[in-house]
Write a protein that holds these residues in place. Structure first.
Motif, PDB file in Angstrom:
ATOM      1  N   ILE A  24       0.816  -1.219   0.000  1.00 24.90           N
ATOM      2  CA  ILE A  24       0.000   0.000   0.000  1.00 24.90           C
ATOM      3  C   ILE A  24       0.852   1.272   0.000  1.00 24.90           C
ATOM      4  O   ILE A  24       0.553   2.225  -0.704  1.00 24.90           O
ATOM      5  CB  ILE A  24      -0.951   0.006   1.222  1.00 24.90           C
ATOM      6  N   GLU A  25       1.930   1.276   0.795  1.00 20.76           N
ATOM      7  CA  GLU A  25       2.696   2.499   1.043  1.00 20.76           C
ATOM      8  C   GLU A  25       3.982   2.640   0.228  1.00 20.76           C
ATOM      9  O   GLU A  25       4.698   3.623   0.401  1.00 20.76           O
ATOM     10  CB  GLU A  25       3.052   2.576   2.535  1.00 20.76           C
ATOM     11  N   GLN A  26       4.298   1.685  -0.612  1.00 22.88           N
ATOM     12  CA  GLN A  26       5.597   1.657  -1.280  1.00 22.88           C
ATOM     13  C   GLN A  26       5.927   2.916  -2.058  1.00 22.88           C
ATOM     14  O   GLN A  26       5.004   3.554  -2.563  1.00 22.88           O
ATOM     15  CB  GLN A  26       5.688   0.429  -2.170  1.00 22.88           C
ATOM     16  N   PRO A  27       7.219   3.259  -2.133  1.00 19.71           N
ATOM     17  CA  PRO A  27       8.351   2.653  -1.453  1.00 19.71           C
ATOM     18  C   PRO A  27       8.369   3.057   0.023  1.00 19.71           C
ATOM     19  O   PRO A  27       7.927   4.159   0.382  1.00 19.71           O
ATOM     20  CB  PRO A  27       9.564   3.216  -2.183  1.00 19.71           C
ATOM     21  N   VAL A  28       8.854   2.161   0.852  1.00 21.13           N
ATOM     22  CA  VAL A  28       8.811   2.398   2.289  1.00 21.13           C
ATOM     23  C   VAL A  28      10.044   1.775   2.944  1.00 21.13           C
ATOM     24  O   VAL A  28      10.529   0.732   2.519  1.00 21.13           O
ATOM     25  CB  VAL A  28       7.497   1.837   2.899  1.00 21.13           C
ATOM     26  N   GLY A  29      10.521   2.438   3.986  1.00 21.41           N
ATOM     27  CA  GLY A  29      11.680   1.949   4.722  1.00 21.41           C
ATOM     28  C   GLY A  29      11.292   1.262   6.024  1.00 21.41           C
ATOM     29  O   GLY A  29      10.106   1.160   6.366  1.00 21.41           O
ATOM     30  N   ILE A  30      12.293   0.827   6.737  1.00 25.29           N
ATOM     31  CA  ILE A  30      12.077   0.086   7.980  1.00 25.29           C
ATOM     32  C   ILE A  30      11.402   0.951   9.035  1.00 25.29           C
ATOM     33  O   ILE A  30      10.449   0.506   9.687  1.00 25.29           O
ATOM     34  CB  ILE A  30      13.406  -0.496   8.492  1.00 25.29           C
ATOM     35  N   ARG A  31      11.862   2.178   9.203  1.00 26.92           N
ATOM     36  CA  ARG A  31      11.292   3.043  10.256  1.00 26.92           C
ATOM     37  C   ARG A  31       9.815   3.330  10.016  1.00 26.92           C
ATOM     38  O   ARG A  31       8.997   3.256  10.930  1.00 26.92           O
ATOM     39  CB  ARG A  31      12.069   4.349  10.354  1.00 26.92           C
ATOM     40  N   ARG A  32       9.490   3.681   8.787  1.00 23.84           N
ATOM     41  CA  ARG A  32       8.080   3.990   8.476  1.00 23.84           C
ATOM     42  C   ARG A  32       7.201   2.749   8.595  1.00 23.84           C
ATOM     43  O   ARG A  32       6.070   2.825   9.074  1.00 23.84           O
ATOM     44  CB  ARG A  32       7.976   4.591   7.077  1.00 23.84           C
ATOM     45  N   THR A  33       7.734   1.607   8.184  1.00 25.82           N
ATOM     46  CA  THR A  33       6.978   0.362   8.323  1.00 25.82           C
ATOM     47  C   THR A  33       6.781   0.027   9.789  1.00 25.82           C
ATOM     48  O   THR A  33       5.697  -0.396  10.194  1.00 25.82           O
ATOM     49  CB  THR A  33       7.695  -0.792   7.596  1.00 25.82           C
ATOM     50  N   SER A  34       7.807   0.245  10.587  1.00 27.54           N
ATOM     51  CA  SER A  34       7.711  -0.001  12.026  1.00 27.54           C
ATOM     52  C   SER A  34       6.624   0.871  12.651  1.00 27.54           C
ATOM     53  O   SER A  34       5.776   0.386  13.406  1.00 27.54           O
ATOM     54  CB  SER A  34       9.061   0.277  12.686  1.00 27.54           C
ATOM     55  N   THR A  39       5.234  -2.153  15.084  1.00 26.77           N
ATOM     56  CA  THR A  39       6.091  -3.314  15.285  1.00 26.77           C
ATOM     57  C   THR A  39       7.520  -2.822  15.453  1.00 26.77           C
ATOM     58  O   THR A  39       7.956  -1.938  14.713  1.00 26.77           O
ATOM     59  CB  THR A  39       6.007  -4.249  14.055  1.00 26.77           C
ATOM     60  N   PRO A  40       8.270  -3.385  16.406  1.00 27.04           N
ATOM     61  CA  PRO A  40       9.663  -2.945  16.606  1.00 27.04           C
ATOM     62  C   PRO A  40      10.508  -3.109  15.335  1.00 27.04           C
ATOM     63  O   PRO A  40      10.292  -4.037  14.540  1.00 27.04           O
ATOM     64  CB  PRO A  40      10.184  -3.878  17.707  1.00 27.04           C
ATOM     65  N   GLU A  41      11.462  -2.203  15.155  1.00 25.92           N
ATOM     66  CA  GLU A  41      12.285  -2.194  13.952  1.00 25.92           C
ATOM     67  C   GLU A  41      13.040  -3.508  13.743  1.00 25.92           C
ATOM     68  O   GLU A  41      13.196  -3.948  12.605  1.00 25.92           O
ATOM     69  CB  GLU A  41      13.270  -1.020  13.978  1.00 25.92           C
ATOM     70  N   PHE A  48      11.501  -8.034   6.512  1.00 24.11           N
ATOM     71  CA  PHE A  48      12.053  -7.588   5.224  1.00 24.11           C
ATOM     72  C   PHE A  48      12.971  -8.666   4.647  1.00 24.11           C
ATOM     73  O   PHE A  48      12.914  -8.956   3.454  1.00 24.11           O
ATOM     74  CB  PHE A  48      12.832  -6.280   5.404  1.00 24.11           C
ATOM     75  N   GLN A  49      13.820  -9.250   5.476  1.00 19.92           N
ATOM     76  CA  GLN A  49      14.746 -10.292   5.006  1.00 19.92           C
ATOM     77  C   GLN A  49      13.974 -11.502   4.473  1.00 19.92           C
ATOM     78  O   GLN A  49      14.313 -12.045   3.419  1.00 19.92           O
ATOM     79  CB  GLN A  49      15.693 -10.727   6.122  1.00 19.92           C
ATOM     80  N   ILE A  50      12.948 -11.922   5.203  1.00 20.65           N
ATOM     81  CA  ILE A  50      12.129 -13.052   4.760  1.00 20.65           C
ATOM     82  C   ILE A  50      11.476 -12.733   3.420  1.00 20.65           C
ATOM     83  O   ILE A  50      11.503 -13.548   2.489  1.00 20.65           O
ATOM     84  CB  ILE A  50      11.061 -13.404   5.824  1.00 20.65           C
ATOM     85  N   ASP A  62      14.854   4.342  -2.609  1.00 19.93           N
ATOM     86  CA  ASP A  62      13.763   5.037  -1.916  1.00 19.93           C
ATOM     87  C   ASP A  62      13.078   4.180  -0.863  1.00 19.93           C
ATOM     88  O   ASP A  62      12.220   4.668  -0.134  1.00 19.93           O
ATOM     89  CB  ASP A  62      12.722   5.512  -2.928  1.00 19.93           C
ATOM     90  N   GLY A  63      13.417   2.906  -0.791  1.00 16.03           N
ATOM     91  CA  GLY A  63      12.795   2.000   0.171  1.00 16.03           C
ATOM     92  C   GLY A  63      12.353   0.714  -0.511  1.00 16.03           C
ATOM     93  O   GLY A  63      12.576   0.511  -1.702  1.00 16.03           O
TER      94      GLY A  63
END
Length: 97
Positions: A24-34, A39-41, A48-50, A62-63
């Motif tokens: 929904i939000e792409q591109p997105v980074g870890i902080r914004r997703t957290s 959910t903790p970073e 993300f790795q999975i 950009d994420g």
């Protein structure tokens, strides 16, 4: 024995939630997703790795963004979960005298 199964289910549930957020939000980074998933970073990094290992997301400058495999995965998700649920119910019936 079943504790590890519950942990795996928790990881899968969180990772699918993260994938839906990215979709929904792409591109997105870890902080914004957290922040967006509350959910903790460190757990977001794991998800993300999975997702990258399964080629459902890829990193950009950009994420994270989804790949062409994401829509197919999300479309099949409910059916796959239902199949697992049926298998678990069969397991319950095995020990239900």
């Amino acid at each position: 024995m079943l504790g590890s199964l519950q942990q795996e289910i928790d990881v899968i549930a969180r990772t699918v939630e993260v994938l839906e957020f990215i979709d929904i939000e792409q591109p997105v980074g870890i902080r914004r997703t957290s922040a967006g998933t509350n959910t903790p970073e460190h757990r977001i990094r794991t998800s993300f790795q999975i997702l990258e290992n399964h080629e459902l997301i890829r990193s950009t400058d950009d994420g994270a963004v989804t790949t062409e495999l994401t829509d197919e995965f999300l479309a099949a998700y409910d059916e796959e979960v239902e199949s697992v649920r049926e298998t678990v119910l069969e397991l319950v019936n095995v020990i239900d005298y």
